[in-house]
Design an enzyme around this catalytic site. Structure first.
Site, PDB file in Angstrom:
ATOM      1  N   ASP A  60       0.845  -1.276   0.061  1.00  0.00           N
ATOM      2  CA  ASP A  60      -0.323  -0.110  -0.226  1.00  0.00           C
ATOM      3  C   ASP A  60       0.942   1.278   0.066  1.00  0.00           C
ATOM      4  OD1 ASP A  60      -2.468   1.423   0.101  1.00  0.00           O
ATOM      5  OD2 ASP A  60      -2.610   1.351   2.210  1.00  0.00           O
ATOM      6  N   ASN A  92     -11.241  -2.559  -4.905  1.00  0.00           N
ATOM      7  CA  ASN A  92     -10.108  -1.586  -6.022  1.00  0.00           C
ATOM      8  C   ASN A  92     -10.992  -1.333  -7.199  1.00  0.00           C
ATOM      9  OD1 ASN A  92      -6.944  -2.939  -4.580  1.00  0.00           O
ATOM     10  ND2 ASN A  92      -8.038  -1.035  -4.100  1.00  0.00           N
TER      11      ASN A  92
HETATM   12  C1  IPE Z   1      -5.388  -2.517  -0.019  1.00  0.00           C
HETATM   13  O1  IPE Z   1      -5.157  -1.198  -0.125  1.00  0.00           O
HETATM   14  C2  IPE Z   1      -5.481  -3.494  -1.165  1.00  0.00           C
HETATM   15  C3  IPE Z   1      -4.073  -3.610  -1.828  1.00  0.00           C
HETATM   16  C4  IPE Z   1      -3.087  -3.277  -1.369  1.00  0.00           C
HETATM   17  C5  IPE Z   1      -4.177  -4.518  -3.194  1.00  0.00           C
HETATM   18  P1  IPE Z   1      -6.225  -0.338  -0.462  1.00  0.00           P
HETATM   19  O2  IPE Z   1      -5.590   0.977  -0.634  1.00  0.00           O
HETATM   20  O3  IPE Z   1      -7.387  -0.720  -1.366  1.00  0.00           O
HETATM   21  O4  IPE Z   1      -7.078  -0.165   0.958  1.00  0.00           O
HETATM   22  P2  IPE Z   1      -7.740   0.860   1.797  1.00  0.00           P
HETATM   23  O5  IPE Z   1      -8.723   1.279   0.936  1.00  0.00           O
HETATM   24  O6  IPE Z   1      -6.894   2.036   2.223  1.00  0.00           O
HETATM   25  O7  IPE Z   1      -8.456  -0.082   2.951  1.00  0.00           O
HETATM   26  C1  IPE Z   2      -1.713   0.209  -3.349  1.00  0.00           C
HETATM   27  O1  IPE Z   2      -1.309   1.327  -3.342  1.00  0.00           O
HETATM   28  C2  IPE Z   2      -1.901  -0.503  -4.550  1.00  0.00           C
HETATM   29  C3  IPE Z   2      -3.474  -0.934  -5.110  1.00  0.00           C
HETATM   30  C4  IPE Z   2      -4.142  -0.834  -4.026  1.00  0.00           C
HETATM   31  C5  IPE Z   2      -3.523  -1.382  -6.253  1.00  0.00           C
HETATM   32  P1  IPE Z   2      -2.689   2.489  -3.361  1.00  0.00           P
HETATM   33  O2  IPE Z   2      -2.935   2.896  -4.830  1.00  0.00           O
HETATM   34  O3  IPE Z   2      -3.925   2.189  -2.522  1.00  0.00           O
HETATM   35  O4  IPE Z   2      -1.934   3.798  -2.810  1.00  0.00           O
HETATM   36  P2  IPE Z   2      -2.515   4.939  -1.641  1.00  0.00           P
HETATM   37  O5  IPE Z   2      -2.734   4.117  -0.562  1.00  0.00           O
HETATM   38  O6  IPE Z   2      -3.573   5.560  -2.467  1.00  0.00           O
HETATM   39  O7  IPE Z   2      -1.317   5.743  -1.371  1.00  0.00           O
HETATM   40 MG    MG Z   3      -4.144   2.467  -0.512  1.00  0.00          MG
END
Ligand code: IPE
Ligand code: IPE
Ligand code: MG
Length: 231
Positions: free
Chosen positions: A18, A66
């Protein structure tokens, strides 16, 4: 069979990668750029873990939630994934890595699905286990497992039967779950398998995550006292 984790042995490490979007924003770049860099980090981290003697690595790449993101970002992630299937993941199968995808493959285009299945087949005799969770959700995984069991005529399940019907069937539960990016939640990751996982949260954003950050998580794991309900 239930794969009860063993104290102190780190057989399976799982990562919630993340912070890609925030990493890119901090640099004045579009969120998609963070995903491109994050995909490279994914390979380095997985290979580093295998070199440390860890047999199973799981990476949460895309959740069932997502899909709610803006279409432009979802498309960019899917493009990165498609390229990654052809390059990174295919190459990794030549390094004795067995790749399995956790999550339902049906939303992916037929050619993408076919490539995913080919990678799984081609690498099935390899030594190191890499699970890539894409379109993965812990709840969806359980619901699908229950439906599959019902379709096979089962009318009663026990914990072992459910463990065998989910996507990680036959694999040890994660001993350690690492989440980068500062949030302290699991976001629908491995909900059945994580009951006795040690959780490790770090503010480091995934694209900045280094081998020494992996070392720090492993060191913290070995300092924990796992009791599994005992004394
Ligand atoms: C969790 O990250 C999912 C992945 C890393 C693939 P998100 O960024 O989607 O999670 P939330 O929305 O902060 O819970
Ligand atoms: C994790 O990074 C990757 C996926 C969930 C696909 P994020 O895209 O959630 O990055 P932040 O949390 O918005 O910084
Ligand atoms: Mg995220």
């Amino acid at each position: 069979m239930i794969n009860q984790p063993q104290e102190n042995s780190l057989q399976h490490i799982a990562f919630i990668m993340d912070g890609n979007g925030r990493w890119a924003k901090k640099r004045g770049m579009p969120r998609e750029y963070g995903h491109t860099v994050g995909a490279k980090v994914f390979r380095r981290v997985a290979e580093y873990c295998f070199r440390q003697g860890i047999g199973t690595v799981t990476i949460y790449a895309f959740s069932t939630e997502n899909w709610k993101r803006p279409q432009k970002e979802v498309n960019a992630i899917m493009d990165i994934f498609k390229n990654y299937l052809k390059m990174g993941l295919s190459e990794m199968t030549e390094d004795n890595i067995r790749i399995r995808f956790l999550g339902e493959k049906t939303p992916f285009a037929p050619d993408v699905r076919a490539t995913m299945e080919k990678i799984e087949r081609k690498s099935s005799a390899n030594k190191y286990n890499l699970n890539v969770a894409v379109n993965y959700g812990g709840r969806a995984e359980l619901v699908q497992a229950v439906n599959r069991l019902m379709q096979s005529g089962v009318t009663h399940v026990d914990e072992a039967a459910l463990s065998n019907a989910i996507d990680t069937s036959g694999q040890p539960d994660p001993d350690l779950i690492v989440r980068t990016g500062g949030e302290m939640r699991l976001s629908n990751f491995l909900m059945w398998q994580s009951v006795y996982s040690e959780l490790y949260f770090t503010d480091v954003l995934w694209p900045d995550f280094t081998d020494s950050d992996v070392d720090a998580a492993i060191a913290e794991f070995h300092a924990r006292n796992r009791r599994f309900g005992g004394v």
